[in-house]
Write an enzyme that holds these catalytic residues in place. Sequence first.
Site, short mmCIF file in Angstrom:
data_model
loop_
_atom_site.label_atom_id
_atom_site.label_comp_id
_atom_site.label_asym_id
_atom_site.label_seq_id
_atom_site.Cartn_x
_atom_site.Cartn_y
_atom_site.Cartn_z
N SER A 166 -2.67 -1.97 7.62
CA SER A 166 -3.27 -0.83 8.31
C SER A 166 -4.15 -1.38 9.41
O SER A 166 -4.55 -2.56 9.38
CB SER A 166 -4.13 -0.02 7.33
OG SER A 166 -4.96 0.90 8.00
N TYR A 179 -10.31 0.86 0.32
CA TYR A 179 -9.11 0.80 1.15
C TYR A 179 -9.21 -0.33 2.18
O TYR A 179 -8.27 -1.13 2.35
CB TYR A 179 -8.91 2.14 1.86
CG TYR A 179 -7.61 2.28 2.60
CD1 TYR A 179 -6.46 2.70 1.94
CD2 TYR A 179 -7.52 2.01 3.96
CE1 TYR A 179 -5.26 2.84 2.62
CE2 TYR A 179 -6.33 2.14 4.65
CZ TYR A 179 -5.20 2.57 3.97
OH TYR A 179 -4.00 2.71 4.64
#
Length: 284
Positions: A166, A179
């Site tokens: 990401s 995350y």
Amino acid sequence: MLQWLRKPSDDPDATEQPSANDPYDLRGQAAVVTGSTSGIGQGLARALAMRGCDVVLNGLGDPAEIERTRSDLEASCGVRVRYHGADMSKGEEVTDLIAYAKGEFGRLDILCNNAGIQHVEAIEKFPTAKWDQIIAINLSSAFYATRAAVPIMKAQGRGRIVNLASAHGLVASPFKSAYVAAKHGVIGLTKTVGLEVAEHGITCNAICPGYVMTPIVKNQIADQARTRGITPDQVIKDVMLKAQPTKKFVTVEEIAGLFLYLVSDLGASCNGTAYSVDGGWTAQ
């Protein structure tokens, strides 16, 4: 849809097969894509199948809907498509997923570690159980799958591992401690594995997308609105797309284009690297 993802025939009954001399021809290859019952993972699984690759799907969802997705992909692309319901938070089930793929197809050429979940909360309120779950699914599952896949790929003399990291594997945002930590870890894992397998015809790379309008992002909009005390529209404009200079969501097709390059022979010298597909987010 991008041209290279279109069916080569206007006949609605024609199967989606690559043409001869296509550098992205994946016929005879087999892949596992984790978290592929929806979102980016499903798009990447479809891209593989459309190039002739057999695929094992994995992920959560309604069993009837998963079966419809599986059977549709198999029929429309003319490849073998299987499903394995491994819980990505359990290492032994992840390992079994890889063994299942090898047992079904006799080989494993491509592993895409895509499974992931998100939770948005301030660090002092962040649930410890949610931290453990995110680290397990977003990071540890990639370790277990890669650990099981590498011996198969070494025996074949070729393999491609692509981890969906990401933009948050490269930069941070508030309220996403688990995350961000997990995705930074995915990039570290990618670099290490890439170095270890480089002499065996195997590559390991990471793709780092910006915001893509997937179910996980749609859920984030409500969470971000709650956490920040703003409206959902403000989240999209002032939080999500504020970071992306294009002011547009990344599309699954754009990610699939890079993904197919990395798993093809053309991507043989790409190794241990994180590739941004984020509209310029991490250039700032």
